[in-house]
Motif scaffolding. Sequence first.
Motif, PDB file in Angstrom:
ATOM      1  N   PHE A  18      -5.226   5.484  -2.022  1.00 44.87           N
ATOM      2  CA  PHE A  18      -5.545   4.124  -1.605  1.00 44.87           C
ATOM      3  C   PHE A  18      -5.419   3.910  -0.097  1.00 44.87           C
ATOM      4  O   PHE A  18      -5.436   2.798   0.386  1.00 44.87           O
ATOM      5  N   ARG A  58     -13.629 -11.016   2.719  1.00 48.29           N
ATOM      6  CA  ARG A  58     -13.089  -9.750   2.202  1.00 48.29           C
ATOM      7  C   ARG A  58     -11.573  -9.816   2.014  1.00 48.29           C
ATOM      8  O   ARG A  58     -11.043  -9.344   1.012  1.00 48.29           O
ATOM      9  N   LEU A 116      -7.484 -10.049  -5.655  1.00 48.72           N
ATOM     10  CA  LEU A 116      -7.305  -8.826  -6.438  1.00 48.72           C
ATOM     11  C   LEU A 116      -5.828  -8.588  -6.748  1.00 48.72           C
ATOM     12  O   LEU A 116      -5.465  -8.270  -7.882  1.00 48.72           O
ATOM     13  N   HIS A 153     -18.761  -4.880  -4.693  1.00 50.86           N
ATOM     14  CA  HIS A 153     -18.667  -3.594  -3.992  1.00 50.86           C
ATOM     15  C   HIS A 153     -19.851  -2.694  -4.312  1.00 50.86           C
ATOM     16  O   HIS A 153     -20.452  -2.787  -5.382  1.00 50.86           O
ATOM     17  N   GLU A 179      -9.211  -0.333   5.176  1.00 53.06           N
ATOM     18  CA  GLU A 179     -10.206  -1.408   5.070  1.00 53.06           C
ATOM     19  C   GLU A 179      -9.542  -2.779   5.216  1.00 53.06           C
ATOM     20  O   GLU A 179      -9.979  -3.614   5.999  1.00 53.06           O
ATOM     21  N   PHE A 212       0.815  -1.213   0.000  1.00 49.30           N
ATOM     22  CA  PHE A 212       0.000   0.000   0.000  1.00 49.30           C
ATOM     23  C   PHE A 212       0.850   1.266   0.000  1.00 49.30           C
ATOM     24  O   PHE A 212       0.453   2.285  -0.559  1.00 49.30           O
ATOM     25  N   ILE A 228      -4.197  -8.364 -10.395  1.00 47.85           N
ATOM     26  CA  ILE A 228      -3.428  -7.190 -10.825  1.00 47.85           C
ATOM     27  C   ILE A 228      -2.073  -7.632 -11.372  1.00 47.85           C
ATOM     28  O   ILE A 228      -1.650  -7.185 -12.432  1.00 47.85           O
ATOM     29  N   LEU A 261       1.374   2.891  -3.291  1.00 52.18           N
ATOM     30  CA  LEU A 261       0.224   3.276  -4.109  1.00 52.18           C
ATOM     31  C   LEU A 261      -0.186   4.734  -3.961  1.00 52.18           C
ATOM     32  O   LEU A 261      -0.869   5.282  -4.822  1.00 52.18           O
ATOM     33  N   LYS A 290      -9.688  -5.505   8.522  1.00 53.17           N
ATOM     34  CA  LYS A 290     -10.212  -6.874   8.378  1.00 53.17           C
ATOM     35  C   LYS A 290      -9.176  -7.899   8.857  1.00 53.17           C
ATOM     36  O   LYS A 290      -9.521  -8.866   9.536  1.00 53.17           O
ATOM     37  N   ARG A 319     -17.224 -13.067   7.388  1.00 51.99           N
ATOM     38  CA  ARG A 319     -17.342 -12.026   6.361  1.00 51.99           C
ATOM     39  C   ARG A 319     -15.996 -11.347   6.121  1.00 51.99           C
ATOM     40  O   ARG A 319     -15.601 -11.106   4.990  1.00 51.99           O
TER      41      ARG A 319
HETATM   42  C1  1PZ Z   1      -0.064  -2.569  -7.056  1.00 54.30           C
HETATM   43  C2  1PZ Z   1      -1.459  -2.525  -7.552  1.00 54.30           C
HETATM   44  C3  1PZ Z   1      -2.319  -1.387  -7.200  1.00 54.30           C
HETATM   45  C4  1PZ Z   1      -3.749  -1.519  -7.498  1.00 54.30           C
HETATM   46  C5  1PZ Z   1      -4.668  -0.901  -6.565  1.00 54.30           C
HETATM   47  C6  1PZ Z   1      -6.072  -1.368  -6.615  1.00 54.30           C
HETATM   48  C7  1PZ Z   1      -6.773  -1.160  -5.353  1.00 54.30           C
HETATM   49  C8  1PZ Z   1      -8.201  -1.515  -5.292  1.00 54.30           C
HETATM   50  C9  1PZ Z   1      -8.767  -1.172  -3.986  1.00 54.30           C
HETATM   51  C10 1PZ Z   1     -10.079  -1.735  -3.601  1.00 54.30           C
HETATM   52  C11 1PZ Z   1     -10.616  -1.025  -2.427  1.00 54.30           C
HETATM   53  C12 1PZ Z   1     -11.883  -1.501  -1.837  1.00 54.30           C
HETATM   54  C13 1PZ Z   1     -12.218  -0.735  -0.617  1.00 54.30           C
HETATM   55  C14 1PZ Z   1     -13.467  -1.009   0.077  1.00 54.30           C
HETATM   56  C15 1PZ Z   1     -14.080  -2.154   0.184  1.00 54.30           C
HETATM   57  C16 1PZ Z   1     -15.263  -2.321   1.070  1.00 54.30           C
HETATM   58  O1  1PZ Z   1     -16.461  -2.130   0.379  1.00 54.30           O
HETATM   59  C17 1PZ Z   1     -15.276  -3.668   1.704  1.00 54.30           C
HETATM   60  C18 1PZ Z   1     -16.342  -3.606   2.775  1.00 54.30           C
HETATM   61  O2  1PZ Z   1     -16.501  -4.796   3.409  1.00 54.30           O
HETATM   62  P1  1PZ Z   1     -17.648  -4.940   4.524  1.00 54.30           P
HETATM   63  O3  1PZ Z   1     -17.229  -4.124   5.722  1.00 54.30           O
HETATM   64  O4  1PZ Z   1     -18.941  -4.488   3.933  1.00 54.30           O
HETATM   65  O5  1PZ Z   1     -17.680  -6.415   4.846  1.00 54.30           O
HETATM   66  N1  1PZ Z   1     -13.973  -3.973   2.287  1.00 54.30           N
HETATM   67  C19 1PZ Z   1     -13.148  -4.878   1.803  1.00 54.30           C
HETATM   68  O6  1PZ Z   1     -13.433  -5.559   0.850  1.00 54.30           O
HETATM   69  C20 1PZ Z   1     -11.839  -5.053   2.535  1.00 54.30           C
HETATM   70  C21 1PZ Z   1     -10.638  -5.319   1.713  1.00 54.30           C
HETATM   71  C22 1PZ Z   1     -10.418  -4.357   0.562  1.00 54.30           C
HETATM   72  C23 1PZ Z   1      -9.031  -4.052   0.169  1.00 54.30           C
HETATM   73  C24 1PZ Z   1      -8.389  -4.871  -0.840  1.00 54.30           C
HETATM   74  C25 1PZ Z   1      -7.142  -4.277  -1.317  1.00 54.30           C
HETATM   75  C26 1PZ Z   1      -6.256  -5.184  -1.981  1.00 54.30           C
HETATM   76  C27 1PZ Z   1      -4.869  -4.719  -2.186  1.00 54.30           C
HETATM   77  C28 1PZ Z   1      -4.548  -3.868  -3.328  1.00 54.30           C
HETATM   78  C29 1PZ Z   1      -3.104  -3.826  -3.665  1.00 54.30           C
HETATM   79  C30 1PZ Z   1      -2.192  -3.320  -2.647  1.00 54.30           C
END
Ligand code: 1PZ
Length: 211
Positions: free
Chosen positions: A60, A109, A116, A148, A66, A53, A120, A56, A70, A105
């Motif tokens: 982000f 996530r 993801l 989402h 988030e 992160f 990527i 990024l 979790k 849950r």
């Molecule tokens: C190096 C590559 C960079 C690419 C970056 C792409 C990032 C995409 C980020 C996605 C963010 C999603 C954020 C929010 C998600 C929420 O809706 C849910 C809610 O869950 P709930 O509380 O309703 O059960 N939260 C999640 O799904 C938690 C995890 C999300 C983060 C994943 C990030 C993966 C890492 C990206 C690369 C570092």
Amino acid sequence: TTPARVNNTPLSVITEAFEDLADLLKPAGSIIQEDGLRLDAFCNACTHVSVLFSCLGFAFKFAEMEYVSKVKDLVEASKTFDTLQNILDLDVEKDTVKTPGSHSRNLRRVRQGLDLIRAIFEQFLMTDEYSLKDAATTAYTEVCAPFHTWAVRTAVYAGMYTLPTRDQLLLRLNETDQSVEKNMRRYMEASRPIIEYIDKLYIERDIKLDW
Ligand code: 1PZ
């Protein structure tokens, strides 16, 4: 004893953590096969992802918070529950598998986050002409967007425009074209059986994966 680790870039640390975890799922390594994967071991690997992160940028920060929250919940759970299947079994019993904030849950996530990253990397390595923004957008659309809310999707797509270029990313990750390819492929390989293992836990309990 653990062999000395040569190439200590952030990406190789993540990759090695997931390779170690994947080894636990192989029949030879798993005396624990019957109980399944240990939650503390899983959390330990997931915690390493956080370093990504920092490459990024500010947009982000939300995704980081988030993801980290979790994983933190699962770390807390690992003080009471030994294995991944233990947390699912309890939530099935209480009918809280999909309840916001439940361990099951949050596990779902975190699993989506790991997938993801895998997607990527896969997109990123498809062609040199692909920007990180385009690679991440395609991967997100495939893996996470369907689950989402509209508000989250909109924020994520807007954030994509702030992602670093390919060269900036390599620089921040301290990787070359060759080393990044090797490390990304190794993560893709190692994460696949772990993601499949988690999915199976839900499917075996008749929980559909459409959320
Ligand atoms: C190096 C590559 C960079 C690419 C970056 C792409 C990032 C995409 C980020 C996605 C963010 C999603 C954020 C929010 C998600 C929420 O809706 C849910 C809610 O869950 P709930 O509380 O309703 O059960 N939260 C999640 O799904 C938690 C995890 C999300 C983060 C994943 C990030 C993966 C890492 C990206 C690369 C570092």
